[in-house]
Design a protein around this motif. Structure first.
Motif, PDB file in Angstrom:
ATOM      1  N   GLU A  77       0.831  -1.262  -0.106  1.00 27.97           N
ATOM      2  CA  GLU A  77      -0.117   0.209   0.026  1.00 27.97           C
ATOM      3  C   GLU A  77       0.801   1.273  -0.124  1.00 27.97           C
ATOM      4  O   GLU A  77       1.221   1.721   1.037  1.00 27.97           O
ATOM      5  CB  GLU A  77      -0.873   0.078   1.292  1.00 27.97           C
ATOM      6  CG  GLU A  77      -1.935  -1.211   1.425  1.00 27.97           C
ATOM      7  CD  GLU A  77      -3.200  -0.775   0.538  1.00 27.97           C
ATOM      8  OE1 GLU A  77      -3.345   0.379  -0.273  1.00 27.97           O
ATOM      9  OE2 GLU A  77      -4.193  -1.699   0.096  1.00 27.97           O
ATOM     10  N   VAL A  78       1.096   1.751  -1.242  1.00 18.44           N
ATOM     11  CA  VAL A  78       2.262   2.952  -1.411  1.00 18.44           C
ATOM     12  C   VAL A  78       1.585   4.215  -1.762  1.00 18.44           C
ATOM     13  O   VAL A  78       2.004   5.330  -2.003  1.00 18.44           O
ATOM     14  CB  VAL A  78       3.255   2.586  -2.228  1.00 18.44           C
ATOM     15  CG1 VAL A  78       4.037   1.467  -1.408  1.00 18.44           C
ATOM     16  CG2 VAL A  78       2.987   2.021  -3.713  1.00 18.44           C
ATOM     17  N   ALA A  79       0.033   4.103  -2.101  1.00 16.29           N
ATOM     18  CA  ALA A  79      -0.516   5.162  -2.453  1.00 16.29           C
ATOM     19  C   ALA A  79      -0.161   6.044  -3.608  1.00 16.29           C
ATOM     20  O   ALA A  79      -0.246   7.220  -3.872  1.00 16.29           O
ATOM     21  CB  ALA A  79      -0.813   6.265  -1.311  1.00 16.29           C
ATOM     22  N   GLY A  80       0.488   5.227  -4.516  1.00 17.47           N
ATOM     23  CA  GLY A  80       1.134   5.884  -5.946  1.00 17.47           C
ATOM     24  C   GLY A  80       2.306   6.466  -5.642  1.00 17.47           C
ATOM     25  O   GLY A  80       2.822   7.361  -6.524  1.00 17.47           O
ATOM     26  N   TYR A  81       3.195   6.461  -4.500  1.00 16.48           N
ATOM     27  CA  TYR A  81       4.362   7.026  -4.162  1.00 16.48           C
ATOM     28  C   TYR A  81       5.293   6.299  -5.217  1.00 16.48           C
ATOM     29  O   TYR A  81       5.549   5.204  -5.547  1.00 16.48           O
ATOM     30  CB  TYR A  81       4.894   6.702  -2.750  1.00 16.48           C
ATOM     31  CG  TYR A  81       6.218   7.446  -2.596  1.00 16.48           C
ATOM     32  CD1 TYR A  81       6.378   8.836  -2.317  1.00 16.48           C
ATOM     33  CD2 TYR A  81       7.232   6.809  -2.510  1.00 16.48           C
ATOM     34  CE1 TYR A  81       7.408   9.424  -2.064  1.00 16.48           C
ATOM     35  CE2 TYR A  81       8.503   7.463  -2.540  1.00 16.48           C
ATOM     36  CZ  TYR A  81       8.616   8.839  -2.055  1.00 16.48           C
ATOM     37  OH  TYR A  81       9.918   9.559  -1.716  1.00 16.48           O
ATOM     38  N   ASP A  82       6.301   7.074  -5.821  1.00 12.89           N
ATOM     39  CA  ASP A  82       7.229   6.750  -6.949  1.00 12.89           C
ATOM     40  C   ASP A  82       8.342   7.562  -6.838  1.00 12.89           C
ATOM     41  O   ASP A  82       8.836   7.748  -7.959  1.00 12.89           O
ATOM     42  CB  ASP A  82       6.377   6.801  -8.232  1.00 12.89           C
ATOM     43  CG  ASP A  82       7.190   6.218  -9.405  1.00 12.89           C
ATOM     44  OD1 ASP A  82       7.717   4.980  -9.284  1.00 12.89           O
ATOM     45  OD2 ASP A  82       7.104   6.581 -10.570  1.00 12.89           O
TER      46      ASP A  82
END
Length: 207
Positions: A77-82
């Motif tokens: 679960e990284v919420a779109g962190y890139d």
């Protein structure tokens, strides 16, 4: 969503000799004390062999830990962190394998996630685990990078260690205050000098 890190493969050639008993270890300390010219009947030294062996249990506890157990679970679960995850200024204490003298330094560990991240404290624990072994700084730098790369499978890993070696400060050349920096890069960081420079700027290397 959580995922369990796969176990490291067993090394068939990793065979170590039988471990001496605590009593044998204490006798070894007594021998060294006599060798340097000490009087073991002195009040201040009566419990020293036991204290040294007990201290060694803590200082070298990294031999009894596995990177998989230290790193634990990964999280998807990284919420779109890139972007880069960097944990810097991790204080560590180790001992050089050549003279068994302390090495004191800081580690900076970064990785570029590929959909999975670790709890931040796990990275500090990984550094501590490898520090609690007899080490060369070069080997420790690579070990941290390899363990993180194998466990997390990120797009890239960068590890920087900056440390003072007391074998240089206390003996030999007696170069007080000097430090040694080692770096290693994996994945997308390996051949990308711009990414490497960015990591160095983030940790403040050279400032």
């Amino acid at each position: 969503m959580e995922a369990v890190i796969k176990k490291f493969p067993e090394k068939s050639d990793d065979v170590r000799p039988e471990r001496p008993s605590r009593e044998e270890a204490e006798q070894a300390v007594e021998t060294l004390l006599r060798w340097v010219g000490e009087d073991l009947s002195r009040e201040g030294l009566k419990e020293t062999p036991k204290r040294v062996v007990k201290a060694y249990e803590e200082l070298f506890s990294g031999y009894h830990l596995d990177p998989n157990d230290v790193l634990g679970r990964v999280f998807e679960e990284v919420a779109g962190y890139d972007d880069v995850v960097l944990v810097k200024d991790i204080k560590f204490y180790s001992h050089c394998e050549h003279h068994m003298v302390p090495v004191i330094g800081r580690a900076h560990v970064a990785y570029l996630p590929d959909g999975k991240v670790l709890g931040l404290s796990k990275i500090a624990r990984l550094v501590d685990m490898f520090g609690r072994r007899l080490q060369t700084q070069e080997a420790m730098t690579a070990q941290i990078a390899d363990a993180l790369d194998q466990a997390l499978k990120p797009r890239g890993v960068a590890v920087i260690l900056d440390a003072e070696h007391l074998c240089m400060s206390m003996r030999g050349i007696r170069s007080h205050g000097s430090s040694t920096m080692t770096t290693t890069y994996r994945g997308v960081f390996a051949d990308d000098t711009e990414r490497q420079d960015r990591i160095l700027r983030l940790v403040g290397a050279g400032n």
